[in-house]
Scaffold this active site. Structure first.
Site, mmCIF file in Angstrom:
data_model
loop_
_atom_site.group_PDB
_atom_site.id
_atom_site.type_symbol
_atom_site.label_atom_id
_atom_site.label_comp_id
_atom_site.label_asym_id
_atom_site.label_seq_id
_atom_site.Cartn_x
_atom_site.Cartn_y
_atom_site.Cartn_z
ATOM 1 N N LYS A 13 -18.326 2.260 -6.182
ATOM 2 C CA LYS A 13 -18.546 3.692 -5.946
ATOM 3 C C LYS A 13 -18.155 4.518 -7.175
ATOM 4 O O LYS A 13 -18.911 5.372 -7.634
ATOM 5 C CB LYS A 13 -17.739 4.174 -4.725
ATOM 6 C CG LYS A 13 -18.072 3.438 -3.439
ATOM 7 C CD LYS A 13 -17.240 3.941 -2.255
ATOM 8 C CE LYS A 13 -15.754 3.750 -2.395
ATOM 9 N NZ LYS A 13 -15.311 2.338 -2.420
ATOM 10 N N ARG A 88 -13.957 8.611 5.318
ATOM 11 C CA ARG A 88 -13.590 7.229 5.600
ATOM 12 C C ARG A 88 -13.387 6.989 7.089
ATOM 13 O O ARG A 88 -13.092 5.869 7.495
ATOM 14 C CB ARG A 88 -12.289 6.902 4.885
ATOM 15 C CG ARG A 88 -12.463 6.111 3.586
ATOM 16 C CD ARG A 88 -11.079 5.996 2.989
ATOM 17 N NE ARG A 88 -10.875 4.869 2.133
ATOM 18 C CZ ARG A 88 -11.028 4.912 0.814
ATOM 19 N NH1 ARG A 88 -11.476 5.979 0.214
ATOM 20 N NH2 ARG A 88 -10.748 3.853 0.090
ATOM 21 N N ARG A 127 -10.023 -5.328 -11.796
ATOM 22 C CA ARG A 127 -10.275 -3.931 -12.171
ATOM 23 C C ARG A 127 -9.165 -3.344 -13.043
ATOM 24 O O ARG A 127 -7.989 -3.508 -12.762
ATOM 25 C CB ARG A 127 -10.414 -3.092 -10.895
ATOM 26 C CG ARG A 127 -10.336 -1.578 -11.148
ATOM 27 C CD ARG A 127 -10.910 -0.767 -10.023
ATOM 28 N NE ARG A 127 -10.238 -0.940 -8.746
ATOM 29 C CZ ARG A 127 -10.688 -0.394 -7.611
ATOM 30 N NH1 ARG A 127 -11.808 0.319 -7.604
ATOM 31 N NH2 ARG A 127 -10.027 -0.588 -6.490
ATOM 32 N N ARG A 161 -4.220 -0.413 -10.860
ATOM 33 C CA ARG A 161 -3.691 0.281 -9.691
ATOM 34 C C ARG A 161 -2.675 -0.570 -8.945
ATOM 35 O O ARG A 161 -2.873 -1.773 -8.783
ATOM 36 C CB ARG A 161 -4.844 0.657 -8.750
ATOM 37 C CG ARG A 161 -5.541 1.925 -9.157
ATOM 38 C CD ARG A 161 -6.827 2.146 -8.412
ATOM 39 N NE ARG A 161 -6.724 1.982 -6.961
ATOM 40 C CZ ARG A 161 -7.748 2.132 -6.139
ATOM 41 N NH1 ARG A 161 -8.934 2.476 -6.631
ATOM 42 N NH2 ARG A 161 -7.597 1.974 -4.853
ATOM 43 N N ARG A 172 -6.888 -3.219 3.076
ATOM 44 C CA ARG A 172 -7.905 -2.213 2.733
ATOM 45 C C ARG A 172 -9.273 -2.608 3.270
ATOM 46 O O ARG A 172 -10.035 -1.754 3.753
ATOM 47 C CB ARG A 172 -7.932 -1.999 1.218
ATOM 48 C CG ARG A 172 -6.708 -1.213 0.743
ATOM 49 C CD ARG A 172 -6.445 -1.368 -0.726
ATOM 50 N NE ARG A 172 -7.526 -0.868 -1.548
ATOM 51 C CZ ARG A 172 -7.696 -1.179 -2.830
ATOM 52 N NH1 ARG A 172 -6.864 -2.012 -3.425
ATOM 53 N NH2 ARG A 172 -8.693 -0.665 -3.502
HETATM 54 P P1 ADP Z 1 -11.057 2.081 -3.104
HETATM 55 O O1 ADP Z 1 -11.091 1.478 -4.458
HETATM 56 O O2 ADP Z 1 -10.353 1.250 -2.086
HETATM 57 O O3 ADP Z 1 -12.352 2.604 -2.626
HETATM 58 P P2 ADP Z 1 -9.771 4.742 -3.248
HETATM 59 O O4 ADP Z 1 -9.332 5.068 -4.611
HETATM 60 O O5 ADP Z 1 -10.960 5.428 -2.702
HETATM 61 O O6 ADP Z 1 -9.922 3.183 -3.200
HETATM 62 O O7 ADP Z 1 -8.574 4.954 -2.221
HETATM 63 C C1 ADP Z 1 -7.271 4.445 -2.452
HETATM 64 C C2 ADP Z 1 -6.393 4.730 -1.240
HETATM 65 O O8 ADP Z 1 -6.266 6.156 -1.064
HETATM 66 C C3 ADP Z 1 -6.915 4.220 0.083
HETATM 67 O O9 ADP Z 1 -6.552 2.860 0.325
HETATM 68 C C4 ADP Z 1 -6.253 5.195 1.073
HETATM 69 O O10 ADP Z 1 -4.886 4.847 1.288
HETATM 70 C C5 ADP Z 1 -6.284 6.505 0.312
HETATM 71 N N1 ADP Z 1 -7.505 7.286 0.588
HETATM 72 C C6 ADP Z 1 -8.472 7.630 -0.303
HETATM 73 N N2 ADP Z 1 -9.432 8.366 0.281
HETATM 74 C C7 ADP Z 1 -9.071 8.487 1.579
HETATM 75 C C8 ADP Z 1 -9.655 9.115 2.724
HETATM 76 N N3 ADP Z 1 -10.852 9.750 2.641
HETATM 77 N N4 ADP Z 1 -8.992 9.015 3.902
HETATM 78 C C9 ADP Z 1 -7.815 8.385 4.011
HETATM 79 N N5 ADP Z 1 -7.212 7.770 2.986
HETATM 80 C C10 ADP Z 1 -7.826 7.815 1.780
HETATM 81 P P1 ADP Z 2 -14.866 1.431 -5.970
HETATM 82 O O1 ADP Z 2 -14.808 2.800 -6.604
HETATM 83 O O2 ADP Z 2 -15.957 1.305 -4.957
HETATM 84 O O3 ADP Z 2 -13.550 0.974 -5.451
HETATM 85 P P2 ADP Z 2 -15.241 0.487 -8.739
HETATM 86 O O4 ADP Z 2 -16.388 1.291 -9.233
HETATM 87 O O5 ADP Z 2 -13.888 0.832 -9.234
HETATM 88 O O6 ADP Z 2 -15.256 0.407 -7.133
HETATM 89 O O7 ADP Z 2 -15.558 -1.037 -9.099
HETATM 90 C C1 ADP Z 2 -14.602 -2.072 -8.836
HETATM 91 C C2 ADP Z 2 -14.550 -3.044 -10.027
HETATM 92 O O8 ADP Z 2 -15.775 -3.799 -10.082
HETATM 93 C C3 ADP Z 2 -14.423 -2.368 -11.396
HETATM 94 O O9 ADP Z 2 -13.605 -3.174 -12.212
HETATM 95 C C4 ADP Z 2 -15.862 -2.310 -11.924
HETATM 96 O O10 ADP Z 2 -15.887 -2.390 -13.348
HETATM 97 C C5 ADP Z 2 -16.497 -3.544 -11.289
HETATM 98 N N1 ADP Z 2 -17.887 -3.347 -10.876
HETATM 99 C C6 ADP Z 2 -18.476 -2.201 -10.414
HETATM 100 N N2 ADP Z 2 -19.776 -2.405 -10.110
HETATM 101 C C7 ADP Z 2 -20.029 -3.722 -10.383
HETATM 102 C C8 ADP Z 2 -21.207 -4.548 -10.289
HETATM 103 N N3 ADP Z 2 -22.363 -4.066 -9.833
HETATM 104 N N4 ADP Z 2 -21.074 -5.851 -10.669
HETATM 105 C C9 ADP Z 2 -19.885 -6.343 -11.108
HETATM 106 N N5 ADP Z 2 -18.750 -5.617 -11.224
HETATM 107 C C10 ADP Z 2 -18.816 -4.317 -10.865
#
Ligand code: ADP
Ligand code: ADP
Ligand code: ZN
Length: 222
Positions: A13, A88, A127, A161, A172
């Site tokens: 994302k 979420r 990551r 992270r 998660r």
């Molecule tokens: P991910 O890589 O898991 O998509 P995020 O950076 O979006 O991670 O979220 C990290 C953490 O922040 C989540 O595991 C949760 O604890 C909290 N969080 C983020 N967005 C939300 C939301 N919309 N509602 C509740 N908790 C959230």
């Molecule tokens: P999210 O925001 O959904 O948690 P990220 O964009 O941070 O996910 O992506 C998670 C990890 O996977 C990062 O290290 C990113 O560089 C890698 N990644 C993202 N998209 C792809 C893909 N299509 N194929 C392989 N690795 C990916």
């Protein structure tokens, strides 16, 4: 254009949101990034969220909804936004519907990035991001062109992270399947849901998203 990128942790994302931000002139709104900033600043909200995030659970709806509502009310959201990590839960989606209706900012598309759980664990474990500009990288899938130097800003410091560890990932993913996946039928019923193969390479995922959105303003057809 107002978008939601929906998908499990590690689906890509943030990666796709950053690209859309540049290509389409939209603003990325990541509730995860916002919450991490609150934790870092030690604010009231940050203190409440810290332990919850470390356990891989969701921060209570009321707190996240209030934070998001304030962010969407900032002037830069008017030109269009990409929600990354919000909503979420179904209550968050319902609150968002009310908020966006009040502001006359309709959702254009909800794009689901489909990735299987085994691939997510690898993506999260590898990551890392630039400490300076937040550009995302991966040990196997996206190393900086020159090792140790950020492609975007030349920064040399990178961070991982605290919640990107094997123990928390399970919690998660469970939170996603139990609390967030019900948003898929919710948006399907609204007619806004579009599905993209998140298992594909980053550039191919981006191509599939652009096919849904239409060519970016001023772009050639390549
Ligand atoms: P991910 O890589 O898991 O998509 P995020 O950076 O979006 O991670 O979220 C990290 C953490 O922040 C989540 O595991 C949760 O604890 C909290 N969080 C983020 N967005 C939300 C939301 N919309 N509602 C509740 N908790 C959230
Ligand atoms: P999210 O925001 O959904 O948690 P990220 O964009 O941070 O996910 O992506 C998670 C990890 O996977 C990062 O290290 C990113 O560089 C890698 N990644 C993202 N998209 C792809 C893909 N299509 N194929 C392989 N690795 C990916
Ligand atoms: Zn950087």
């Amino acid at each position: 254009m107002n978008l939601i990128l929906l998908g499990p942790p590690g689906a890509g994302k943030g990666t796709q949101a950053k690209r859309l931000e540049e290509r389409y002139g939209l603003v990325q709104i990541s509730t995860g990034d916002m919450l991490r900033a609150e934790v870092k600043s030690g604010s009231d909200l940050g203190q409440k969220a810290k332990g919850i995030m470390e356990r891989g659970e969701l921060v209570p709806d009321a707190l996240v909804i209030a934070m998001l509502g304030a962010r969407v009310s900032q002037p830069d959201a008017v030109s269009g936004f990409i929600l990354d990590g919000f909503p979420r839960t179904v209550p968050q989606a319902e609150a968002l519907d009310v908020l966006l209706a009040q502001k006359a900012m309709p959702l254009s598309h909800v794009i689901e990035l489909q990735v299987n759980d085994a691939a997510l664990v690898d993506r999260i474990a590898g990551r890392f991001t630039c400490a300076e500009c937040g550009e995302g990288y991966h040990d196997s899938f996206k190393q900086p062109a020159t090792a140790g130097i950020c492609d975007k800003c030349g920064g040399t410091e990178f961070i991982r992270r605290a919640d990107d560890n094997a123990t928390t990932v399970g919690a998660r993913l469970e939170a996603y399947h139990r609390q967030t996946a019900p948003l898929l039928p919710y948006y399907a019923a609204q007619g806004t849901l579009r599905v993209v193969d998140g298992m594909a390479e980053m550039a191919e995922v981006a191509r599939q998203i652009e096919a849904i959105l239409g060519a970016p303003p001023g772009a050639s057809n390549s």
